[in-house]
Design an enzyme around this catalytic site. Sequence first.
Site, PDB file in Angstrom:
ATOM      1  N   GLU A  50       0.836  -1.208   0.000  1.00  0.00           N
ATOM      2  CA  GLU A  50       0.000   0.000   0.000  1.00  0.00           C
ATOM      3  C   GLU A  50       0.866   1.252   0.000  1.00  0.00           C
ATOM      4  O   GLU A  50       1.908   1.309   0.666  1.00  0.00           O
ATOM      5  CB  GLU A  50      -0.894   0.026   1.249  1.00  0.00           C
ATOM      6  CG  GLU A  50      -2.250   0.609   1.016  1.00  0.00           C
ATOM      7  CD  GLU A  50      -3.201  -0.371   0.347  1.00  0.00           C
ATOM      8  OE1 GLU A  50      -3.999   0.087  -0.492  1.00  0.00           O
ATOM      9  OE2 GLU A  50      -3.163  -1.571   0.661  1.00  0.00           O
ATOM     10  N   THR A  51       0.428   2.231  -0.786  1.00  0.00           N
ATOM     11  CA  THR A  51       0.976   3.586  -0.731  1.00  0.00           C
ATOM     12  C   THR A  51      -0.179   4.516  -0.397  1.00  0.00           C
ATOM     13  O   THR A  51      -1.254   4.408  -0.993  1.00  0.00           O
ATOM     14  CB  THR A  51       1.595   3.996  -2.080  1.00  0.00           C
ATOM     15  OG1 THR A  51       2.701   3.122  -2.371  1.00  0.00           O
ATOM     16  CG2 THR A  51       2.087   5.435  -2.051  1.00  0.00           C
TER      17      THR A  51
END
Length: 285
Positions: A50-51
């Site tokens: 995840e970003t």
Amino acid sequence: MTKKLVKYSVVDAFTDTPFKGNPAAVCLLDDTEKDDKWLQLVAAEFNISETCYLTPVAGSRFNLRWFTPVAEVELCGHATLAASHFLFNSGLVKSNTIEFSTLSGILTAKRVPANKINGESEDSFYIELDFPVVPVSDYNDLEVSAISEILNGVSVVDVKINTLDDIYVELSSAKELVELKPQIHKIKAAPGRGIVITARAPDGSGFDFYSRFFCPKYGIDEDPVCGSAHCALAAYWHEKLGKCDFVAYQASPRSGVLHVHLDKENQRVLLRGKATTVMEGSLLV
């Protein structure tokens, strides 16, 4: 032309040990306006589960968005924990509570002294996330035998599906769960967004239940520690164990620990965990 820098940190969530737990890249956009294509390209460049992107609103309020390497998602626990850790440790917020505006509504993060969770030193703290319960219901689109075959012939106790289209499969033992070597191509071809497997924890382990989460359709073969999955697991294991407080272990290769409280009356889940920063830098915009 001078390029503008976007500050980022990579934070390992639901652990206090570097290179364990679940990594998330946290990007502070400030007044930088970028389109969704750029946000997705940066997430693909980081290529971790995840970003997330923070945009200040006022005081301790921020807009927060989450992207896997291939798509934006509606709810993400570990990246919210990572974003909270980033804000608390950078001095950007002075209070003990942060409010996030997200695709899943308003979410809050609170700094809680560790001695209130499990008697640790007062110098350390957990971050408590206030998330909605994710309901699960019976899943009948596939026969149990077909689900077992997708998961290498494991012994299946129960099958559910949540409102995010993830299939939840309870296995007969934590040993089967830990030893499972997933065939990612089969999971990717299966119905639903992803597959969560879970099992009662072994006696004496100090945990209530184990889990793992496979989501190859979203570019994540195995999510190291998934907070949002526990928004459904809390309600599921409440029905099985008759309790509202859990210590959960995600048995991925990186592993992670979550302290979970189910607020059944208000249909909320409190996810408590630690985090540690392992990388800091800047994106050239």
